[in-house]
Design a protein around this motif. Structure first.
Motif, mmCIF file in Angstrom:
data_model
loop_
_atom_site.group_PDB
_atom_site.id
_atom_site.type_symbol
_atom_site.label_atom_id
_atom_site.label_comp_id
_atom_site.label_asym_id
_atom_site.label_seq_id
_atom_site.Cartn_x
_atom_site.Cartn_y
_atom_site.Cartn_z
ATOM 1 N N ALA A 441 25.775 -32.784 28.286
ATOM 2 C CA ALA A 441 26.514 -32.591 27.046
ATOM 3 C C ALA A 441 28.009 -32.728 27.310
ATOM 4 C CB ALA A 441 26.198 -31.221 26.451
ATOM 5 N N PRO A 442 28.784 -33.119 26.304
ATOM 6 C CA PRO A 442 30.239 -33.236 26.515
ATOM 7 C C PRO A 442 30.880 -31.941 26.986
ATOM 8 C CG PRO A 442 29.592 -34.343 24.481
ATOM 9 C CD PRO A 442 28.379 -33.606 24.975
ATOM 10 N N ASP A 443 30.381 -30.791 26.532
ATOM 11 C CA ASP A 443 30.940 -29.517 26.990
ATOM 12 C C ASP A 443 30.663 -29.296 28.475
ATOM 13 O OD1 ASP A 443 31.783 -29.119 24.419
ATOM 14 O OD2 ASP A 443 30.081 -27.850 23.856
ATOM 15 N N GLN A 444 29.485 -29.692 28.940
ATOM 16 C CA GLN A 444 29.182 -29.544 30.360
ATOM 17 C C GLN A 444 30.060 -30.461 31.205
ATOM 18 O OE1 GLN A 444 24.938 -30.392 30.185
ATOM 19 N NE2 GLN A 444 24.451 -28.233 30.522
ATOM 20 N N VAL A 445 30.251 -31.690 30.764
ATOM 21 C CA VAL A 445 31.101 -32.617 31.511
ATOM 22 C C VAL A 445 32.529 -32.101 31.565
ATOM 23 C CG1 VAL A 445 31.971 -34.975 31.599
ATOM 24 C CG2 VAL A 445 29.616 -34.555 30.889
ATOM 25 N N ARG A 446 33.016 -31.585 30.450
ATOM 26 C CA ARG A 446 34.382 -31.075 30.423
ATOM 27 C C ARG A 446 34.529 -29.831 31.292
ATOM 28 N NH1 ARG A 446 38.548 -31.551 26.488
ATOM 29 N NH2 ARG A 446 40.105 -29.896 26.686
ATOM 30 N N ALA A 447 33.515 -28.970 31.322
ATOM 31 C CA ALA A 447 33.598 -27.748 32.125
ATOM 32 C C ALA A 447 33.635 -28.059 33.616
ATOM 33 C CB ALA A 447 32.413 -26.838 31.804
ATOM 34 N N VAL A 448 32.924 -29.088 34.052
ATOM 35 C CA VAL A 448 32.888 -29.423 35.481
ATOM 36 C C VAL A 448 34.110 -30.239 35.886
ATOM 37 C CG1 VAL A 448 31.604 -30.618 37.288
ATOM 38 C CG2 VAL A 448 30.384 -29.311 35.546
ATOM 39 N N LEU A 449 34.443 -31.247 35.109
ATOM 40 C CA LEU A 449 35.535 -32.146 35.480
ATOM 41 C C LEU A 449 36.902 -31.611 35.089
ATOM 42 C CD1 LEU A 449 33.970 -35.597 34.526
ATOM 43 C CD2 LEU A 449 33.840 -34.381 36.692
ATOM 44 N N GLY A 450 36.967 -30.690 34.135
ATOM 45 C CA GLY A 450 38.245 -30.186 33.682
ATOM 46 C C GLY A 450 38.914 -31.044 32.644
ATOM 47 N N ALA A 451 38.300 -32.164 32.253
ATOM 48 C CA ALA A 451 38.849 -33.065 31.243
ATOM 49 C C ALA A 451 37.692 -33.829 30.626
ATOM 50 C CB ALA A 451 39.878 -34.032 31.834
ATOM 51 N N PRO A 452 37.783 -34.173 29.356
ATOM 52 C CA PRO A 452 36.689 -34.928 28.728
ATOM 53 C C PRO A 452 36.759 -36.389 29.120
ATOM 54 C CG PRO A 452 38.426 -34.539 27.136
ATOM 55 C CD PRO A 452 38.849 -33.819 28.386
ATOM 56 N N PRO A 453 35.636 -37.060 29.203
ATOM 57 C CA PRO A 453 35.666 -38.508 29.474
ATOM 58 C C PRO A 453 36.110 -39.270 28.241
ATOM 59 C CG PRO A 453 33.409 -37.781 29.137
ATOM 60 C CD PRO A 453 34.266 -36.537 29.110
ATOM 61 N N HIS A 454 36.647 -40.458 28.465
ATOM 62 C CA HIS A 454 37.090 -41.313 27.363
ATOM 63 C C HIS A 454 35.977 -42.219 26.856
ATOM 64 C CE1 HIS A 454 41.251 -40.075 27.791
ATOM 65 N NE2 HIS A 454 41.159 -40.281 29.094
ATOM 66 N N THR A 455 34.754 -41.947 27.276
ATOM 67 C CA THR A 455 33.607 -42.730 26.833
ATOM 68 C C THR A 455 32.561 -41.791 26.274
ATOM 69 O OG1 THR A 455 32.567 -42.636 29.025
ATOM 70 C CG2 THR A 455 34.027 -44.491 28.569
ATOM 71 N N THR A 456 31.646 -42.334 25.502
ATOM 72 C CA THR A 456 30.581 -41.543 24.913
ATOM 73 C C THR A 456 29.392 -41.502 25.869
ATOM 74 O OG1 THR A 456 29.800 -43.534 23.789
ATOM 75 C CG2 THR A 456 31.271 -42.080 22.571
ATOM 76 N N PRO A 457 28.886 -40.325 26.205
ATOM 77 C CA PRO A 457 27.719 -40.257 27.101
ATOM 78 C C PRO A 457 26.458 -40.710 26.390
ATOM 79 C CG PRO A 457 28.305 -38.062 26.332
ATOM 80 C CD PRO A 457 29.372 -38.992 25.809
ATOM 81 N N LEU A 458 25.532 -41.259 27.166
ATOM 82 C CA LEU A 458 24.258 -41.715 26.639
ATOM 83 C C LEU A 458 23.194 -40.656 26.839
ATOM 84 C CD1 LEU A 458 24.218 -45.412 27.925
ATOM 85 C CD2 LEU A 458 24.820 -44.581 25.650
ATOM 86 N N ALA A 459 22.186 -40.696 25.968
ATOM 87 C CA ALA A 459 21.091 -39.741 26.092
ATOM 88 C C ALA A 459 20.155 -40.110 27.248
ATOM 89 C CB ALA A 459 20.303 -39.671 24.778
ATOM 90 N N GLN A 460 19.955 -41.417 27.483
ATOM 91 C CA GLN A 460 19.094 -41.892 28.551
ATOM 92 C C GLN A 460 19.938 -42.727 29.513
ATOM 93 O OE1 GLN A 460 15.977 -40.956 28.893
ATOM 94 N NE2 GLN A 460 15.896 -39.856 26.927
ATOM 95 N N VAL A 461 20.072 -42.262 30.744
ATOM 96 C CA VAL A 461 20.858 -42.957 31.754
ATOM 97 C C VAL A 461 20.016 -43.108 33.011
ATOM 98 C CG1 VAL A 461 23.062 -42.150 30.875
ATOM 99 C CG2 VAL A 461 21.865 -40.782 32.565
ATOM 100 N N PRO A 462 20.258 -44.128 33.816
ATOM 101 C CA PRO A 462 19.515 -44.286 35.069
ATOM 102 C C PRO A 462 19.952 -43.246 36.093
ATOM 103 C CG PRO A 462 21.207 -45.972 34.880
ATOM 104 C CD PRO A 462 21.184 -45.244 33.574
#
Length: 541
Positions: A441-462
């Motif tokens: 989730a975007p909140d999880q990515v932001r909590a770990v990296l300290g900043a949000p990504p500039h791209t939209t995460p996908l639901a299904q990724v390799p």
């Protein structure tokens, strides 16, 4: 006799100047080629027309029956004779031939339609209507966005892919929109992702000064790059690969049957590193163990590796007994003993380096070889040791984490999101290189990296797909090179051979009797302990 000067080593500035000169030379060559094409365009057109006329003549001759070829040749010879006898006949014939060749050699490519077609205009109009509630207020006397308004004024640039979906879009928005608030940005990005087409990754570039939002569809990162020797310097580790627009460096890689230059995400460790330790987070099956295995294969080129596997699934069995692998621990007792030795080894290195500096000598040789501590799911041992009333192994990481950079000790930790709250404060504070793999989730990515990504995460990724951030740098898309367990039956033969070719030779049999690890002792006695494979092993529980 004059001596020829030796070639000097290119510094960073000179290398940058050389790259600039090469780029300038390529631009000049491209400009010269374009100019030559413009000057020779009439000649190219006439030559193309003559070739087409000659081809048409050959086809007509081949289609003519054999009994009619004689009269046809007589007719052609008569025409040539008449043209030769008429005043100015050859000149007029040459002009006529050139005109016919120019007409036949013209560019017949149909011109691209100006503006979007009906379906594309309908998509843009739908996007415009969806943005109206977010980009307008009742107090605006001349709103840029209004129901039934003109979308041409709001969308400056628009491009579509072969499927008819939006591929590139530049959006104007009013100055009063709060583009500095992450929540407001997230609402717009989520809306555009849903309306422009799901299942793709979008890059959002906000120009707060010009009130412009650039939306770009990103191409998927390659997932079939196998493990291999990367062209890196000592102290550089390739975490994975990213977009060409994000980094200014490329690596020559074996990409299937061909060679390609792929932009990497390089993590620098050592004495001058600003982010000497790594934390990777993900869900089960996201590829965190693959990342640690890739790091281990690269670290074994220049240093020693100590692995603590809390998952207990045998992901690192292929490294047992290899040259440079001090131990692969899977039991709580072995993990405690190994990490206690690592803490004492870090302290020993610090004391030895300090004594050498006070004496004006270089650091000892046994302190220069890098020591890597790779921990996969260490929180599992936290629960097990707490149940047995033993010490938490994570407390033994405080010394390597705090003073590892000065002692040439690097720590890399991989953990799952469901156990993130069990990680110790030392791990959270001193791991400045961060990686998030798998769907998150975007909140999880932001909590770990300290900043949000500039791209939209996908639901299904390799597997091995995620984001990386080194210190306070930008957030990069990341694809970890394919480094599976070669002993896994599900591993393909190509990946198995790629990993096995990188494994160091075995220096001890796998079923050899384990050697007792270094007991807790004063630092003076630890200084004499040799740093070699086999000095640290699993202590029988």
């Amino acid at each position: 006799m004059a001596r020829r000067p030796l070639p000097r080593i290119l510094s960073k500035d000179s290398a940058q100047i050389a790259r600039t000169q090469i780029a300038r030379s390529r631009e000049l060559a491209r400009t010269a080629a374009d100019s030559a094409t413009d000057v020779l365009h009439p000649l190219i057109t006439v030559s193309r027309g003559l070739r087409r006329l000659a081809s048409a003549g050959r086809r007509r001759w081949a289609e003519t029956p054999k009994d009619k070829r004689g009269p046809l040749l007589f007719l052609a010879a008569s025409l040539v004779l008449v043209v030769a006898l008429v005043p100015y006949g050859p000149l007029l014939a040459a002009i006529t031939l050139m005109a016919a060749a120019a007409w036949q050699g013209r560019d017949r490519t149909p011109p691209a339609p100006e503006g979007p077609d009906e379906s594309q205009a309908e998509r843009l109009r739908s996007l415009y209507e969806a943005l109206v509630p977010y980009f307008t207020t009742a107090e605006d006397p001349a709103p840029l966005y209004a129901h039934g308004g003109e979308w041409e004024k709001a969308f400056e640039t628009h491009e579509f892919d072969d499927g008819g979906r939006v591929g590139h879009l530049v959006i104007r928005y009013p100055a009063y929109f709060p583009d500095g608030e992450p929540e407001a940005r997230a609402r717009i990005e989520q809306l555009l992702t849903a309306k422009a087409g799901r299942g793709r990754e979008y890059h959002f570039a906000w120009d707060e000064e010009g009130n412009r939002l650039t939306v770009t569809v990103l191409a998927p990162l390659p997932t079939d790059i196998a493990a291999q020797r990367f062209v890196t310097a000592p102290g550089e580790t390739v975490l994975g690969f990213t977009d060409p627009s994000e980094v200014q460096r490329t690596l020559p890689l074996s990409y299937g049957d061909e060679q390609r230059d792929i932009p990497p995400v390089v993590w620098r460790t050592g004495l001058r590193s600003t982010e000497p330790h790594l934390l990777a987070m993900g869900h089960p099956g996201s590829g965190t163990s693959t990342l640690l295995r890739s790091i281990a294969l690269q670290a074994l080129q220049y240093g020693d590796v100590l692995i603590v596997d809390g998952g207990g699934t045998g992901e690192y069995t292929c490294l047992i007994g290899r040259d440079g692998v001090l131990a692969v621990e899977c039991s709580p007792a072995g993990a405690l003993a190994s990490l206690e030795w690592a803490a004492q080894e870090t302290e020993r290195r610090l004391i030895a380096i300090n004594r050498a500096r006070q004496a004006g000598d270089p650091p000892p040789e046994d302190t220069r070889r890098p020591l890597w501590l790779l921990l996969d799911r260490p929180t599992v041992f936290t629960h097990l040791t707490a149940a047995d009333g033993r010490r938490d192994p994570q407390t033994l990481l405080q010394m390597p984490l705090r003073h590892g950079r000065a002692a040439n000790v690097t720590v890399a930790v991989a953990e799952q999101f469901d156990s993130a709250e069990v990680l110790s404060d030392a791990v959270r504070q001193h791991t400045r290189a961060r990686v998030v793999l798998g769907p998150a989730a975007p909140d999880q990515v932001r909590a770990v990296l300290g900043a949000p990504p500039h791209t939209t995460p996908l639901a299904q990724v390799p597997p091995g797909r995620g984001y990386a951030r080194l210190g306070r740098g930008p957030v990069h898309r990341l694809q970890v090179p394919s480094t599976p367990d070669p002993y896994d039956d599900a591993t393909s033969e190509a990946d198995r051979q790629a990993v096995q070719s990188l494994l160091p030779p075995r220096t001890a049999p796998v079923d050899a009797a384990p050697v007792k690890s270094v007991e807790a002792a004063p630092v003076e006695s630890v200084e004499a302990a040799p740093l070699a494979a086999g000095a640290v092993a699993a202590e029988s529980s």
